[in-house]
Design a protein around this motif. Structure first.
Motif, mmCIF file in Angstrom:
data_model
loop_
_atom_site.group_PDB
_atom_site.id
_atom_site.type_symbol
_atom_site.label_atom_id
_atom_site.label_comp_id
_atom_site.label_asym_id
_atom_site.label_seq_id
_atom_site.Cartn_x
_atom_site.Cartn_y
_atom_site.Cartn_z
ATOM 1 N N ALA A 77 -0.978 -8.524 -17.607
ATOM 2 C CA ALA A 77 -1.577 -8.040 -18.930
ATOM 3 C C ALA A 77 -1.663 -9.385 -20.011
ATOM 4 O O ALA A 77 -2.295 -9.378 -20.584
ATOM 5 C CB ALA A 77 -0.593 -7.025 -19.473
ATOM 6 N N SER B 250 -9.661 -0.198 -21.672
ATOM 7 C CA SER B 250 -10.926 -0.791 -21.563
ATOM 8 C C SER B 250 -10.792 -1.704 -20.093
ATOM 9 O O SER B 250 -11.925 -2.030 -19.488
ATOM 10 C CB SER B 250 -10.706 -2.131 -22.680
ATOM 11 N N ARG C 25 -4.624 -10.714 -21.961
ATOM 12 C CA ARG C 25 -4.413 -10.914 -23.381
ATOM 13 C C ARG C 25 -4.971 -12.627 -23.842
ATOM 14 O O ARG C 25 -5.415 -12.478 -24.960
ATOM 15 C CB ARG C 25 -2.963 -10.519 -24.036
ATOM 16 N N GLN D 130 -0.931 -0.487 -19.635
ATOM 17 C CA GLN D 130 -2.300 0.340 -19.282
ATOM 18 C C GLN D 130 -3.121 0.155 -20.456
ATOM 19 O O GLN D 130 -2.865 0.705 -21.590
ATOM 20 C CB GLN D 130 -1.930 1.737 -19.048
ATOM 21 N N GLU D 131 -4.186 -0.617 -20.243
ATOM 22 C CA GLU D 131 -5.190 -0.707 -21.304
ATOM 23 C C GLU D 131 -6.547 0.299 -20.871
ATOM 24 O O GLU D 131 -7.117 -0.326 -19.792
ATOM 25 C CB GLU D 131 -5.448 -2.351 -21.185
ATOM 26 N N THR E 7 -3.328 1.368 -26.152
ATOM 27 C CA THR E 7 -2.621 0.671 -24.958
ATOM 28 C C THR E 7 -1.346 1.524 -24.683
ATOM 29 O O THR E 7 -0.415 1.359 -25.523
ATOM 30 C CB THR E 7 -2.531 -0.776 -25.131
ATOM 31 N N SER F 282 -2.963 -2.222 -29.055
ATOM 32 C CA SER F 282 -3.738 -3.194 -28.151
ATOM 33 C C SER F 282 -2.960 -3.863 -27.351
ATOM 34 O O SER F 282 -1.588 -3.638 -27.211
ATOM 35 C CB SER F 282 -4.429 -4.067 -29.156
ATOM 36 N N VAL F 283 -3.391 -4.461 -26.423
ATOM 37 C CA VAL F 283 -2.536 -5.491 -25.347
ATOM 38 C C VAL F 283 -1.933 -6.408 -25.844
ATOM 39 O O VAL F 283 -0.610 -6.705 -25.508
ATOM 40 C CB VAL F 283 -3.810 -5.915 -24.492
#
Length: 219
Positions: free
Chosen positions: A87, A75, A91, A72-73, A2, A47-48
């Protein structure tokens, strides 16, 4: 991984403001910092959740020196970014990945004279390592934007900050006078039929799309 990108406020030099303060510098010290756009700092997290936790840790500084924090993730999208608020909702499972793309704002991306940048010359605090985008292109930027070839790396002079004098030792290598990219006024849009309207506020080299919440779209 991420990604996180912090966009500095117009009236400050973001890199200096964050890395010259001990708490912020320590929070960022484990990350490989980059500068994909004028007056920004970007990094990668696992990760997020880790990205949101970092932003929460930096909240005092973000309120004062950051215009916007982006996440920016992969997935969700490899090309588009999320606002911090969206975001956070992702999460917390308040929205799903397929529910994030309706409301957006589109930044224009244009070239700028490095001498006019708020972050030029950039100061890198001891204990941190910051680089501008180089020959490998703009990994922190989405949408296939052009890279900043020839933009010199900014590195620290080694050693820890001298807390006895409560000052931060910095060394800055001269930067090559190559035009940098900067983000310019965003256009707020709504995706319909899977398509986004074109950015038409000014002529730009490219664009960067940020997905936002409905509340951010219509404050």
């Amino acid at each position: 991984m991420t990604r996180v990108c912090l966009i500095g406020a117009d009236d400050c030099t973001l890199q200096y403001e964050l890395l010259s303060r001990e708490t912020a510098r320590e929070a960022l010290s484990t990350y490989d910092l980059r500068r994909p756009f004028e007056n920004t700092i970007a990094l990668r997290t696992v990760s997020v959740g880790a990205a949101i936790s970092l932003l929460n840790d930096l909240d005092w500084y973000l309120t004062r020196f950051v215009d916007e924090a982006l996440v920016q993730e992969p997935s969700v999208s490899d090309e588009e970014w999320l606002s911090r608020e969206l975001a956070t909702q992702l999460r917390n499972s308040a929205v799903g990945p397929d529910e994030t793309d309706e409301f957006c704002k589109i930044y224009g991306v244009e070239r700028a004279d490095p001498a006019s940048a708020p972050g030029a010359p950039a100061a890198s605090a001891a204990g941190a390592n910051t680089e501008s985008e180089g020959e490998h292109g703009s990994e922190e930027e989405s949408g296939g934007e052009s890279d900043e070839r020839g933009d010199a790396a900014t590195r620290t002079g080694g050693g820890q900050a001298r807390t006895e004098t409560q000052q931060t030792e910095t060394t800055t290598e001269p930067t090559t006078p190559t035009p940098r990219r900067r983000l310019v006024e965003p256009l707020y849009v709504r995706r319909t039929g899977g398509d986004l309207p074109e950015y038409d506020l000014r002529d730009v080299d490219s664009t960067l799309v940020v997905r936002i919440t409905e509340a951010e779209h219509s404050p």
